[in-house]
Design a protein around this motif. Structure first.
Motif, short mmCIF file in Angstrom:
data_model
loop_
_atom_site.label_atom_id
_atom_site.label_comp_id
_atom_site.label_asym_id
_atom_site.label_seq_id
_atom_site.Cartn_x
_atom_site.Cartn_y
_atom_site.Cartn_z
N MET A 1 -11.85 -7.89 -6.14
CA MET A 1 -11.56 -6.45 -6.12
C MET A 1 -11.41 -5.93 -4.70
SD MET A 1 -11.22 -5.18 -9.13
CE MET A 1 -11.46 -3.44 -8.90
N THR A 2 -12.11 -6.54 -3.75
CA THR A 2 -12.05 -6.02 -2.38
C THR A 2 -10.67 -6.17 -1.79
OG1 THR A 2 -12.82 -8.15 -1.56
CG2 THR A 2 -14.48 -6.43 -1.93
N HIS A 3 -9.90 -7.18 -2.27
CA HIS A 3 -8.56 -7.39 -1.74
C HIS A 3 -7.51 -6.54 -2.46
CE1 HIS A 3 -9.91 -10.64 0.79
NE2 HIS A 3 -10.48 -11.22 -0.25
N ALA A 4 -7.85 -6.09 -3.70
CA ALA A 4 -6.86 -5.37 -4.50
C ALA A 4 -6.54 -4.00 -3.90
CB ALA A 4 -7.37 -5.20 -5.93
N VAL A 5 -7.57 -3.31 -3.40
CA VAL A 5 -7.34 -1.96 -2.89
C VAL A 5 -6.43 -1.95 -1.67
CG1 VAL A 5 -8.41 0.09 -1.93
CG2 VAL A 5 -9.46 -1.06 -3.89
N PRO A 6 -6.71 -2.80 -0.64
CA PRO A 6 -5.78 -2.83 0.50
C PRO A 6 -4.37 -3.22 0.09
CG PRO A 6 -7.84 -3.88 1.07
CD PRO A 6 -7.88 -3.65 -0.40
N SER A 7 -4.22 -4.15 -0.86
CA SER A 7 -2.91 -4.57 -1.31
C SER A 7 -2.17 -3.40 -1.96
CB SER A 7 -3.03 -5.73 -2.29
OG SER A 7 -1.78 -6.08 -2.80
N ALA A 8 -2.86 -2.66 -2.79
CA ALA A 8 -2.25 -1.51 -3.46
C ALA A 8 -1.85 -0.45 -2.44
CB ALA A 8 -3.22 -0.93 -4.49
N ILE A 9 -2.71 -0.24 -1.45
CA ILE A 9 -2.40 0.75 -0.41
C ILE A 9 -1.17 0.32 0.38
CG2 ILE A 9 -3.23 1.76 1.75
CD1 ILE A 9 -6.05 1.68 0.54
N ALA A 10 -1.11 -1.00 0.69
CA ALA A 10 0.03 -1.51 1.46
C ALA A 10 1.32 -1.36 0.68
CB ALA A 10 -0.21 -2.98 1.83
N VAL A 11 1.28 -1.66 -0.61
CA VAL A 11 2.46 -1.53 -1.45
C VAL A 11 2.90 -0.06 -1.52
CG1 VAL A 11 3.30 -1.68 -3.84
CG2 VAL A 11 2.06 -3.60 -2.83
N GLN A 12 1.94 0.82 -1.72
CA GLN A 12 2.26 2.25 -1.79
C GLN A 12 2.90 2.72 -0.49
OE1 GLN A 12 1.58 4.59 -4.62
NE2 GLN A 12 3.21 5.42 -3.33
N GLN A 13 2.40 2.22 0.62
CA GLN A 13 2.95 2.61 1.92
C GLN A 13 4.41 2.18 2.07
OE1 GLN A 13 1.32 4.47 4.48
NE2 GLN A 13 3.46 4.57 5.11
N VAL A 14 4.71 0.94 1.65
CA VAL A 14 6.08 0.45 1.73
C VAL A 14 6.99 1.30 0.85
CG1 VAL A 14 7.62 -1.47 1.17
CG2 VAL A 14 5.43 -1.91 2.30
N ILE A 15 6.56 1.59 -0.35
CA ILE A 15 7.37 2.40 -1.27
C ILE A 15 7.59 3.80 -0.70
CG2 ILE A 15 7.40 3.51 -3.54
CD1 ILE A 15 6.06 0.99 -4.65
N ASP A 16 6.52 4.39 -0.16
CA ASP A 16 6.65 5.72 0.44
C ASP A 16 7.66 5.71 1.58
OD1 ASP A 16 4.82 6.71 -1.35
OD2 ASP A 16 3.14 6.73 0.07
N ASP A 17 7.59 4.67 2.41
CA ASP A 17 8.52 4.57 3.55
C ASP A 17 9.96 4.44 3.07
OD1 ASP A 17 6.41 4.76 5.30
OD2 ASP A 17 6.31 2.60 5.72
N VAL A 18 10.19 3.58 2.08
CA VAL A 18 11.55 3.38 1.57
C VAL A 18 12.08 4.67 0.96
CG1 VAL A 18 12.95 2.18 -0.14
CG2 VAL A 18 11.28 0.90 1.21
N MET A 19 11.25 5.36 0.18
CA MET A 19 11.70 6.57 -0.50
C MET A 19 11.94 7.70 0.49
SD MET A 19 12.15 5.84 -3.63
CE MET A 19 12.20 7.42 -4.45
N ARG A 20 11.11 7.78 1.51
CA ARG A 20 11.31 8.82 2.51
C ARG A 20 12.60 8.59 3.29
NH1 ARG A 20 6.82 8.41 4.60
NH2 ARG A 20 7.33 6.93 6.27
N ARG A 21 12.87 7.34 3.60
CA ARG A 21 14.03 7.01 4.42
C ARG A 21 15.32 6.87 3.60
NH1 ARG A 21 12.05 2.72 6.10
NH2 ARG A 21 13.16 1.28 4.74
N ASP A 22 15.23 6.32 2.39
CA ASP A 22 16.43 5.89 1.67
C ASP A 22 16.55 6.42 0.26
OD1 ASP A 22 17.64 4.26 3.68
OD2 ASP A 22 16.07 2.77 3.34
N ARG A 23 15.77 7.43 -0.10
CA ARG A 23 15.90 7.94 -1.47
C ARG A 23 17.32 8.42 -1.74
NH1 ARG A 23 16.07 12.51 -4.42
NH2 ARG A 23 15.08 12.49 -6.48
N GLY A 24 17.92 9.11 -0.76
CA GLY A 24 19.28 9.60 -0.95
C GLY A 24 20.27 8.48 -1.18
#
Length: 415
Positions: A1-24
């Motif tokens: 479980m200790t590794h799941a939270v950082p992994s989820a946060i990292a994935v969310q960060q990548v998705i946020d970055d892509v959507m902020r930059r390339d959603r259009g």
């Protein structure tokens, strides 16, 4: 479980970055492929949810943008099939599901953005709807932010956006760049929409959650990159940049609006001015004059020091009249005439515009200014009072009130 939270946060960060930059870019590509903006938005949202789950288990893919495009397209096909209608359309779309490698797929997205801009700015849509839909799809502004910019409720703006998308679908408006014989006409609508986005932000006293001036400039830069060597696009971008370069000087320390000729030019952003002047010079060399190039040249002449080049502006307004024979152009011509010492002719021109512009605040302000110049103090005071009542913001109101205070006393009202 200790590794799941950082992994989820990292994935969310990548998705946020892509959507902020390339959603259009993603939304444009999906809209073109699926032929429906609302379906593309829904499919993209589902693709993001799928990415959160899949990338959390398997890791972030090498090309997340292309992954989201592929997943979004597949989600769109699934939605069409689940509705149990347009079955043949869904089948046909499935035949063209992208199977090229990620790099090739990503490279096709910019062209789709150009198509989406022309679709959102189609003349069949109302002007406000064109602006709102462009901000929503290409700039990725939220419905709430767009509503705040236009002083609408979020529900009202949401309904407007839904109607615009439905109209595109019902009228069969294609997601395509116009043919050569339609290019000039349609481009004018697009540029007018982008400039309206810019000016809507510029007249606001405070920037909202998203700065519409920057959004307008962003869209003009995007259009310039996607359709290089077009002088009118270059002219429109130059006009926005010249206007934006003055933004720090448009309001004085006393809170009053400052006309261009009275602004402290040391506060102007000179790198932006240099960029705009280079764009304008490049456009002029193409020898395909147009309204936005002339308006940019007018802005450049107005910013000249130690004083504006009024004589050159008079010639430019004559040229602009050939493209836009409108009452607003005639109003500006009259103001320039007054600055050139032709006050009586300017007043005649302004009075002739009363039927067309009697409800237009700048007409009252211009009348007041020219009447005062010509010594008609009583009439000038009345015109200033009307301009003050309908001033667009406090800074303009304060400026006009100061002008009234500076008027010499008159023994009686009237000219």
């Amino acid at each position: 479980m200790t590794h799941a939270v950082p992994s989820a946060i990292a994935v969310q960060q990548v998705i946020d970055d892509v959507m902020r930059r390339d959603r259009g870019r993603l939304l444009a590509g999906l809209s073109v492929r699926l032929g429906d903006i609302q379906l593309a938005e829904d499919a993209l949202q589902e693709a993001v949810i799928a990415a959160l789950k899949h990338w959390g288990r398997s890791g972030v893919p090498h090309a997340p943008l292309a992954w989201l495009m592929r997943a979004g397209f597949n989600k769109g096909i699934d939605q069409l099939r689940s509705r149990q209608r347009e079955g043949r359309k869904a089948e046909d779309l499935g035949l063209i599901a992208p199977d090229q490698d990620a790099a090739e797929q990503a490279e096709t997205i910019p062209d789709a953005r150009l198509r989406l801009i022309f679709t959102c700015c189609h003349p069949a849509l109302e002007e406000k709807s064109r602006v709102a839909l462009t901000l929503r799809t290409v700039c990725s502004l939220s419905t709430r932010d767009i509503a705040a910019a236009f002083l609408d409720s979020e529900q009202t703006m949401g309904q407007r956006l839904s109607r615009a998308k439905a109209k595109i679908r019902a009228k069969g408006i294609g997601f395509q760049v116009p043919e050569p014989d339609q290019w000039s006409e349609r481009l004018g609508t697009v540029l007018s929409t982008l400039y309206l986005i810019f000016t809507t932000g510029y007249v606001q006293e405070e920037a909202g959650p998203r700065d519409l001036c920057r959004e307008g400039i962003y869209l003009a830069r995007l259009l310039c990159a996607l359709r290089p060597d077009d002088p009118e696009i270059e002219g429109a971008l130059a006009l926005m940049l010249l206007t934006e370069a003055r933004s720090a000087a448009r309001i004085g320390p006393d809170g009053e609006m400052r006309p261009i000729e009275d602004q402290d030019s040391s506060l102007w952003h000179h790198e932006t001015i240099t960029e705009a002047q280079a764009l304008l010079a490049q456009a002029v060399l193409r020898r395909q004059p147009g309204a936005f190039q002339i308006k940019a040249a007018l802005a450049d002449c107005h910013m000249m020091r130690p004083k504006p080049d009024w004589a050159q502006m008079a010639l430019l307004y004559q040229a602009l009249w050939r493209f836009e024979p409108t009452p607003v152009v005639a109003l500006n011509q009259a103001v320039v005439m007054a600055e050139l010492g032709q006050g009586a002719q300017a007043l005649d021109r302004l009075r002739a515009l009363k039927d067309d512009l009697g409800q237009f605040q700048p007409w009252h302000a211009a009348m007041a200014h020219v009447l005062a110049q010509e010594g008609h103090i009583g009439d000038a005071r009345c015109a200033y009072e009307q301009a003050i009542k309908t001033a667009p913001h406090d800074a303009a109101r304060r400026f006009l009130e100061t002008r009234v205070q500076r008027l010499p006393p008159c023994a009686f009202s009237g000219s």
